[in-house]
Write an enzyme that holds these catalytic residues in place. Sequence first.
Site, mmCIF file in Angstrom:
data_model
loop_
_atom_site.group_PDB
_atom_site.id
_atom_site.type_symbol
_atom_site.label_atom_id
_atom_site.label_comp_id
_atom_site.label_asym_id
_atom_site.label_seq_id
_atom_site.Cartn_x
_atom_site.Cartn_y
_atom_site.Cartn_z
ATOM 1 N N SER A 17 55.391 36.277 30.506
ATOM 2 C CA SER A 17 53.976 36.342 30.152
ATOM 3 C C SER A 17 53.571 35.193 29.222
ATOM 4 C CB SER A 17 53.682 37.668 29.447
ATOM 5 O OG SER A 17 52.382 37.631 28.903
ATOM 6 N N SER A 19 50.876 35.490 27.432
ATOM 7 C CA SER A 19 50.025 36.074 26.393
ATOM 8 C C SER A 19 50.515 35.798 24.972
ATOM 9 C CB SER A 19 49.883 37.582 26.614
ATOM 10 O OG SER A 19 49.129 37.819 27.777
ATOM 11 N N THR A 69 49.925 46.294 30.667
ATOM 12 C CA THR A 69 49.926 45.765 32.032
ATOM 13 C C THR A 69 50.742 46.666 32.945
ATOM 14 O OG1 THR A 69 50.112 43.742 33.351
ATOM 15 C CG2 THR A 69 51.852 44.115 31.711
ATOM 16 N N LYS A 73 48.514 50.580 33.357
ATOM 17 C CA LYS A 73 47.076 50.456 33.080
ATOM 18 C C LYS A 73 46.293 51.742 33.323
ATOM 19 C CE LYS A 73 46.647 45.480 33.771
ATOM 20 N NZ LYS A 73 46.018 44.386 34.505
ATOM 21 N N ASP A 109 40.153 42.618 31.882
ATOM 22 C CA ASP A 109 40.454 41.938 33.157
ATOM 23 C C ASP A 109 39.155 41.658 33.909
ATOM 24 O OD1 ASP A 109 43.252 41.833 32.981
ATOM 25 O OD2 ASP A 109 43.445 43.877 33.749
ATOM 26 N N GLY A 133 42.150 42.447 48.826
ATOM 27 C CA GLY A 133 43.064 43.024 47.844
ATOM 28 C C GLY A 133 42.333 44.047 46.994
ATOM 29 N N GLY A 135 43.997 46.388 45.039
ATOM 30 C CA GLY A 135 44.977 46.982 44.123
ATOM 31 C C GLY A 135 44.426 46.968 42.708
ATOM 32 N N ALA A 137 44.291 44.721 40.246
ATOM 33 C CA ALA A 137 43.424 43.606 39.874
ATOM 34 C C ALA A 137 42.157 43.596 40.727
ATOM 35 C CB ALA A 137 44.185 42.290 40.027
ATOM 36 N N TYR A 227 47.501 32.923 39.598
ATOM 37 C CA TYR A 227 47.470 31.699 38.769
ATOM 38 C C TYR A 227 48.843 31.087 38.581
ATOM 39 C CZ TYR A 227 48.748 34.794 34.891
ATOM 40 O OH TYR A 227 49.377 35.699 34.082
HETATM 41 P P1 NAD Z 1 48.713 45.344 43.371
HETATM 42 O O1 NAD Z 1 50.058 45.421 43.967
HETATM 43 O O2 NAD Z 1 48.193 46.460 42.534
HETATM 44 O O3 NAD Z 1 47.628 45.112 44.531
HETATM 45 C C1 NAD Z 1 47.745 44.129 45.526
HETATM 46 C C2 NAD Z 1 46.968 44.620 46.750
HETATM 47 O O4 NAD Z 1 46.957 43.578 47.714
HETATM 48 C C3 NAD Z 1 47.581 45.842 47.411
HETATM 49 O O5 NAD Z 1 46.577 46.827 47.595
HETATM 50 C C4 NAD Z 1 48.113 45.318 48.753
HETATM 51 O O6 NAD Z 1 48.046 46.273 49.792
HETATM 52 C C5 NAD Z 1 47.191 44.161 49.003
HETATM 53 N N1 NAD Z 1 47.742 43.111 49.852
HETATM 54 C C6 NAD Z 1 48.934 42.483 49.745
HETATM 55 N N2 NAD Z 1 49.055 41.545 50.690
HETATM 56 C C7 NAD Z 1 47.917 41.566 51.413
HETATM 57 C C8 NAD Z 1 47.432 40.811 52.515
HETATM 58 N N3 NAD Z 1 48.157 39.840 53.068
HETATM 59 N N4 NAD Z 1 46.210 41.115 53.010
HETATM 60 C C9 NAD Z 1 45.466 42.117 52.470
HETATM 61 N N5 NAD Z 1 45.873 42.848 51.426
HETATM 62 C C10 NAD Z 1 47.076 42.574 50.892
HETATM 63 O O7 NAD Z 1 48.711 43.972 42.548
HETATM 64 P P2 NAD Z 1 47.643 43.547 41.426
HETATM 65 O O8 NAD Z 1 48.096 44.026 40.103
HETATM 66 O O9 NAD Z 1 46.304 43.905 41.923
HETATM 67 O O10 NAD Z 1 47.830 41.964 41.393
HETATM 68 C C11 NAD Z 1 47.481 41.142 42.503
HETATM 69 C C12 NAD Z 1 47.609 39.690 42.097
HETATM 70 O O11 NAD Z 1 46.675 39.379 41.070
HETATM 71 C C13 NAD Z 1 48.973 39.313 41.531
HETATM 72 O O12 NAD Z 1 49.369 38.121 42.130
HETATM 73 C C14 NAD Z 1 48.719 39.044 40.060
HETATM 74 O O13 NAD Z 1 49.526 38.026 39.549
HETATM 75 C C15 NAD Z 1 47.278 38.601 40.070
HETATM 76 N N6 NAD Z 1 46.587 38.883 38.807
HETATM 77 C C16 NAD Z 1 45.975 37.852 38.170
HETATM 78 C C17 NAD Z 1 45.299 38.086 36.996
HETATM 79 C C18 NAD Z 1 44.639 36.946 36.265
HETATM 80 O O14 NAD Z 1 44.352 37.114 35.080
HETATM 81 N N7 NAD Z 1 44.355 35.843 36.911
HETATM 82 C C19 NAD Z 1 45.226 39.379 36.461
HETATM 83 C C20 NAD Z 1 45.859 40.423 37.155
HETATM 84 C C21 NAD Z 1 46.542 40.155 38.336
#
Ligand code: NAD
Length: 283
Positions: A17, A19, A69, A73, A109, A133, A135, A137, A227
């Site tokens: 991290s 952070s 995290t 969360k 976030d 996506g 999930g 985030a 990122y």
């Molecule tokens: P997560 O596992 O909770 O959710 C990811 C989602 O993406 C899932 O629902 C999954 O089914 C879906 N997915 C995966 N591959 C896919 C595809 N090819 N097509 C469609 N859907 C797909 O993960 P998260 O915690 O939501 O994190 C996702 C990404 O965001 C990670 O790479 C993380 O590093 C990044 N992130 C960045 C920040 C930031 O501050 N920039 C903050 C949080 C998370």
Amino acid sequence: MAGLLRVGLIGAGIQQSKSPLLHMEEARAQGLPLSYELIDLTARGLGPEALPDLLAEAEAQGFAGVNITHPCKQRVIPLLDDLSEDAAQLGAVNTVLFRDGRRIGHNTDWSGFAESFRRGLPDVAFDNVLLVGAGGAGVAVAHACLRLGVGRLWLHDADAARAEALEADLNARAGAALAVATPYLASAMAQVDGLINATPMGMEAHPGLPVDVDLLMPRHWVAEIVYFPLETALLRHAKSRGCRVLDGGGMAVFQAVAAFRLFTGREPDAGRMTAHFARMTGG
Ligand code: NAD
């Protein structure tokens, strides 16, 4: 040490991290003694069920607050006394403050993404947006889209049930059919102004693209939340097609900017934190 402000991060697999350095460097620049400690479930050989004890430990040790995290969360919410309005709506907390014996949950976030977007793509069309996506985030980014005034938010996830659940939640909150879950990327891409990637696709551990690059048109803007690396394959292709792009670094920085403000009560220098983040990530 007298006057030392202790804060930290609770989560699993967080040794990489950024952070700690981001917060401590900003505090140092402000002459504020602050330590940012990693409370890593993985390193301690613990599962998420240890969260109540770890939170109580941090509180008892006099921490001002902690970031939260994956995978805590949502799990942290029943352990809190109060939630910000946005955290309550989102159902996720990434920052907990310990104040006068109370635990207050916030979510920076969503605001981190919103602030990054406002600064990085201030004048783009926002009537129709595709979020890939749904999930952890993705839920925060969807909330940011609502706050940014999106007209219609198309939602796609490889796990269709997740996109549908988010659709139902957003529409209930908006009181209108604002979100649409879709399994059809091509027809969504034909209708939207821009695309946000909130899947892990593009990370070193998840190489590949969340949408077929042939669907990208120069009129689309493309925002990433991945990122690491800052320039994902999606952004590279988008740039080569003439799309306006936003990398995921801004979201990471601005969630920390807001958390720093909450922890310390001081105004961080966002430009300085952005520059520091860029140095750390080679951006
Ligand atoms: P997560 O596992 O909770 O959710 C990811 C989602 O993406 C899932 O629902 C999954 O089914 C879906 N997915 C995966 N591959 C896919 C595809 N090819 N097509 C469609 N859907 C797909 O993960 P998260 O915690 O939501 O994190 C996702 C990404 O965001 C990670 O790479 C993380 O590093 C990044 N992130 C960045 C920040 C930031 O501050 N920039 C903050 C949080 C998370």
